[in-house]
Motif scaffolding. Structure first.
Motif, short mmCIF file in Angstrom:
data_model
loop_
_atom_site.label_atom_id
_atom_site.label_comp_id
_atom_site.label_asym_id
_atom_site.label_seq_id
_atom_site.Cartn_x
_atom_site.Cartn_y
_atom_site.Cartn_z
N THR A 16 0.83 -1.20 0.00
CA THR A 16 0.00 0.00 0.00
C THR A 16 0.86 1.25 0.00
O THR A 16 0.41 2.33 -0.35
CB THR A 16 -0.93 0.02 1.22
N ARG A 17 2.15 1.06 0.37
CA ARG A 17 3.12 2.16 0.35
C ARG A 17 4.37 1.67 -0.40
O ARG A 17 5.39 1.39 0.22
CB ARG A 17 3.47 2.60 1.77
N PRO A 18 4.29 1.53 -1.70
CA PRO A 18 5.40 0.95 -2.46
C PRO A 18 6.67 1.78 -2.45
O PRO A 18 7.72 1.32 -2.91
CB PRO A 18 4.83 0.82 -3.88
N ASP A 19 6.60 3.00 -1.91
CA ASP A 19 7.79 3.85 -1.84
C ASP A 19 8.66 3.53 -0.63
O ASP A 19 9.76 4.07 -0.51
CB ASP A 19 7.38 5.32 -1.81
N VAL A 20 8.18 2.69 0.30
CA VAL A 20 8.97 2.35 1.49
C VAL A 20 9.35 0.87 1.44
O VAL A 20 8.79 0.08 0.67
CB VAL A 20 8.21 2.66 2.80
N LEU A 21 10.31 0.51 2.26
CA LEU A 21 10.78 -0.86 2.33
C LEU A 21 9.64 -1.81 2.72
O LEU A 21 8.85 -1.50 3.62
CB LEU A 21 11.94 -0.94 3.32
N GLN A 22 9.57 -2.95 2.06
CA GLN A 22 8.56 -3.95 2.33
C GLN A 22 9.17 -5.11 3.12
O GLN A 22 10.17 -5.70 2.69
CB GLN A 22 7.97 -4.47 1.01
N LEU A 23 8.56 -5.43 4.26
CA LEU A 23 9.02 -6.51 5.12
C LEU A 23 8.02 -7.66 5.06
O LEU A 23 6.83 -7.46 5.29
CB LEU A 23 9.17 -6.03 6.56
N TYR A 24 8.52 -8.86 4.78
CA TYR A 24 7.70 -10.07 4.74
C TYR A 24 8.21 -10.97 5.85
O TYR A 24 9.32 -11.50 5.77
CB TYR A 24 7.81 -10.75 3.38
N SER A 25 7.38 -11.16 6.89
CA SER A 25 7.95 -11.80 8.07
C SER A 25 6.86 -12.35 8.98
O SER A 25 5.66 -12.24 8.69
CB SER A 25 8.82 -10.79 8.84
N PHE A 26 7.30 -12.94 10.07
CA PHE A 26 6.45 -13.47 11.14
C PHE A 26 7.28 -13.36 12.41
O PHE A 26 8.51 -13.47 12.35
CB PHE A 26 6.06 -14.93 10.84
N PRO A 27 6.65 -13.11 13.58
CA PRO A 27 7.44 -12.83 14.78
C PRO A 27 8.07 -14.05 15.45
O PRO A 27 7.78 -14.39 16.59
CB PRO A 27 6.43 -12.13 15.70
N THR A 28 8.95 -14.72 14.71
CA THR A 28 9.81 -15.76 15.26
C THR A 28 11.15 -15.12 15.64
O THR A 28 11.38 -13.94 15.37
CB THR A 28 10.05 -16.86 14.24
N ALA A 29 12.05 -15.92 16.19
CA ALA A 29 13.38 -15.40 16.54
C ALA A 29 14.09 -14.83 15.32
O ALA A 29 14.76 -13.79 15.40
CB ALA A 29 14.22 -16.49 17.19
N ASN A 30 13.96 -15.49 14.17
CA ASN A 30 14.57 -14.96 12.96
C ASN A 30 13.81 -13.76 12.42
O ASN A 30 14.41 -12.79 11.96
CB ASN A 30 14.64 -16.04 11.88
N TYR A 45 8.99 1.44 6.84
CA TYR A 45 8.73 0.15 6.22
C TYR A 45 7.26 -0.23 6.36
O TYR A 45 6.54 0.30 7.21
CB TYR A 45 9.62 -0.94 6.81
N GLU A 46 6.85 -1.16 5.52
CA GLU A 46 5.50 -1.70 5.57
C GLU A 46 5.60 -3.20 5.83
O GLU A 46 6.18 -3.94 5.03
CB GLU A 46 4.78 -1.46 4.24
N PRO A 47 5.08 -3.67 6.97
CA PRO A 47 5.18 -5.10 7.27
C PRO A 47 4.05 -5.91 6.65
O PRO A 47 2.91 -5.46 6.56
CB PRO A 47 5.08 -5.13 8.80
#
Length: 233
Positions: A16-30, A45-47
């Motif tokens: 929705t905000r392609p001008d910022v960094l995109q984070l693809y993740s889940f709240p694990t230790a990594n 960033y946009e998570p």
């Protein structure tokens, strides 16, 4: 605005905000390594919540972002030379972000490599060994009657904690000043509680390590990053 479409397969995790960094993740230790680093470095960033289920991480859409089918991954619309870049593997992402911002990677070349070697210590030692200990203690491997797999990883976890405890003697952070090395290591130390193995490894005996984790968890950026993306969608 840079076009991110070549790096994504469809609109499943559309920006929705392609001008910022995109984070693809889940709240694990990594996963939280990257959200914490982004918070500490002040990067916009946009998570995007990508669960560990095969329907997410093994999907065609996600495999185009990370062909290894693991979290986390990022797409930075403002990568090297101003072109978008995809980065996967949490350690690589930490180094990329630190170099991009000039933060948390030391002030000299010697400091930089002191930090990077401890990132690799986590990536090659703490992460895999603690993860296997968790598997054989809490998850499917706990059903295996043969005690040898769990003993192997329990002993290696103890050894790694001893290395870390010794390295922290007289220091607040593992490589001098607070750095991406701490962001790599500390979430995995926190994970031992979730695996239910603190007593088994003798957690309280590693006094430098326990105080280190407390310092890490007290940081405001850490408290925020630990919950990004939200575990529940």
């Amino acid at each position: 605005m840079n076009d991110l479409s070549p790096l994504t397969a469809d609109d499943r995790w559309a920006a929705t905000r392609p001008d910022v960094l995109q984070l693809y993740s889940f709240p694990t230790a990594n996963g939280v390594k990257v959200s914490i680093a982004l918070e500490e470095m002040g990067i916009e960033y946009e998570p995007h919540r990508v669960t560990l289920a095969d329907s997410d991480v093994k999907s065609e859409a996600y495999l185009k972002i990370n062909p290894n089918g693991k979290i986390p991954a990022i797409i930075d619309p403002d990568g090297p030379d101003g072109a978008p870049i995809r980065v996967f593997e949490s350690g690589a992402i930490l180094i990329y972000l630190a170099e991009k911002t000039g933060k948390l990677l030391g002030r000299t070349a010697a400091e930089k490599y002191e930090i990077i070697q401890w990132v690799m210590f986590q990536m090659g030692g703490i992460g895999p060994m603690f993860g296997q200990l968790g598997y054989f203690s809490k998850f499917a491997g706990a059903e295996i009657e043969d005690p040898r797999p769990r003993e192997r990883y329990l002993n290696e976890a103890k050894r790694l904690l001893s290395v870390l405890d010794g390295a922290l003697e007289g220091k607040e952070w593992i490589a001098g000043d607070y750095s991406i090395a701490d962001i790599a290591i500390a979430p995995w130390l926190r994970g031992l509680e979730g695996y239910g193995v603190r007593d088994a490894v003798g957690w309280e005996s590693y006094t430098n390590v326990t105080a280190y984790l407390d310092r890490f968890l007290a940081r405001p950026a850490v408290q925020t990053g630990l919950n990004i993306p939200a575990r529940e969608g």
